[in-house]
Enzyme design. Sequence first.
Site, PDB file in Angstrom:
ATOM      1  N   GLY A 159      40.273  39.826  43.752  1.00 58.08           N
ATOM      2  CA  GLY A 159      39.588  38.535  42.735  1.00 58.08           C
ATOM      3  C   GLY A 159      39.422  39.310  41.565  1.00 58.08           C
ATOM      4  O   GLY A 159      39.499  40.408  41.096  1.00 58.08           O
ATOM      5  N   ASN A 160      38.847  38.307  40.769  1.00 57.29           N
ATOM      6  CA  ASN A 160      38.122  38.647  39.428  1.00 57.29           C
ATOM      7  C   ASN A 160      36.867  37.864  39.170  1.00 57.29           C
ATOM      8  O   ASN A 160      36.586  37.032  40.105  1.00 57.29           O
ATOM      9  CB  ASN A 160      39.274  38.441  38.305  1.00 57.29           C
ATOM     10  CG  ASN A 160      39.622  36.964  38.190  1.00 57.29           C
ATOM     11  OD1 ASN A 160      38.957  36.099  37.742  1.00 57.29           O
ATOM     12  ND2 ASN A 160      40.935  36.919  38.530  1.00 57.29           N
TER      13      ASN A 160
END
Length: 401
Positions: free
Chosen positions: A211-212
């Site tokens: 993810g980020n």
Amino acid sequence: MLRGKHILLGISGGIAAYKTPYLVRLLTKAGAKVKIVLTESASHFVSPLTLATLSEHPVAADFTFLDEQGQVSWNNHVELGLWADLMIIAPATANTLSKMAQGQSDNLLLVSYLSAKCPIFIAPAMDLDMYKHPTTKSNLKVLEGYGHIVIPAEKGLLASGLSGEGRMAEPQHIVDAILDFFTKPLPLHGKKVVITAGPTYEPIDPVRFIGNRSSGLMGFALAEQAAQMGAKVILISGPTHLEQTHAGVLLTRVETALQMQEAVLEVFSDCDVFIGAAAVADYRPKELATQKIKKGATSISSIALVENPDIIGDLGRIKKNQFLVGFALESHDGLKYAQDKLKKKNLDAIVLNTLEHQGAGFGYETNQISFIHIGQSPVSFPLKSKSEVAIDIWNEILKKL
Ligand code: PMT
């Protein structure tokens, strides 16, 4: 002209408060339902009983009140804020303006203002030197920057005996401004807007993902602002803790890039504007382990990745009349990369935010952007809250719609 409209009138403590019963009379005569919240000092200038009688609603002044059974009850400011189609603060004293600009919340008027989701009107009133003072001017500018509408003070005889600018606008002028607002179509009235927000999570196994750090704030602020400007908004967001409460925004939550693409394609064909504010993962694990990968498992030493679809890039290929706005989050050479993405993805405009600017990009409440229309020079803005940045972005888009 105001039939069925809910107007929340906030009265702060200035002599001009004596004009508010007449303002309430004019608003109700025009068909509005009026509720009133006032500060303690306002109640020295105008009687709550008069206001309650004219508005046909109890006046809210304290955080708590005694109900019919004599029990202490809570004045629900969130409900008040959500009930209103428009909030007008009249008179707005220098003190109240300053607290509004700083987000202070030490009385019911201020917490109702902070909870309000509707357009905010402000009718300042004070002595002429206070009105002229740079802090008052800058507070008014800050509030205008939040998209609020200031009805300027008028000239005339003031309570101090001096004469000049500082008198609250006449009640009829305030009502005219409100009527104008409701009868003039909002700038995005009749437009359908689709916005992506937040990160995407690409699962590795049932507990892990790639993810980020996107919080979703930028995309949610754009959606909220578009709805305030009259658009029908579909907000497609990756995982975020943010809640969306504006009635004009339909929120679809997704997790992965593939799910985001599917949700976007379902609604893209008849939209007028698409904004890609999401930080979509460019790659996803090729295989999804059906069980949690155990420590030391050989399969974790490397994760094979496959490319995700470029959601906005694909829209660039199929678009007809839709106005397509992308974002570019860069760590260096921002302008060059943003210009490349603008052309390569066949966008109409791109918003550049770069990690080189402190307070810009992921996670922060603020952002610093340059807006680039295709074929034009970038327009750069200073660091602002993401809500203010959303106003700047919409004002740029409106130039081309
Ligand atoms: O959510 P916040 O914490 O408020 O942070 C906001 C933000 C920094 C995420 C936002 O302002 C932003 O810059 N979003 C885009 C981030 C990004 O992924 O940029 P990019 O340069 O990699 O992508 C360019 C454009 O293509 C973007 O419009 C993106 O949504 C889109 N894209 C990217 C990859 C992909 N597979 N599909 C896409 O549609």
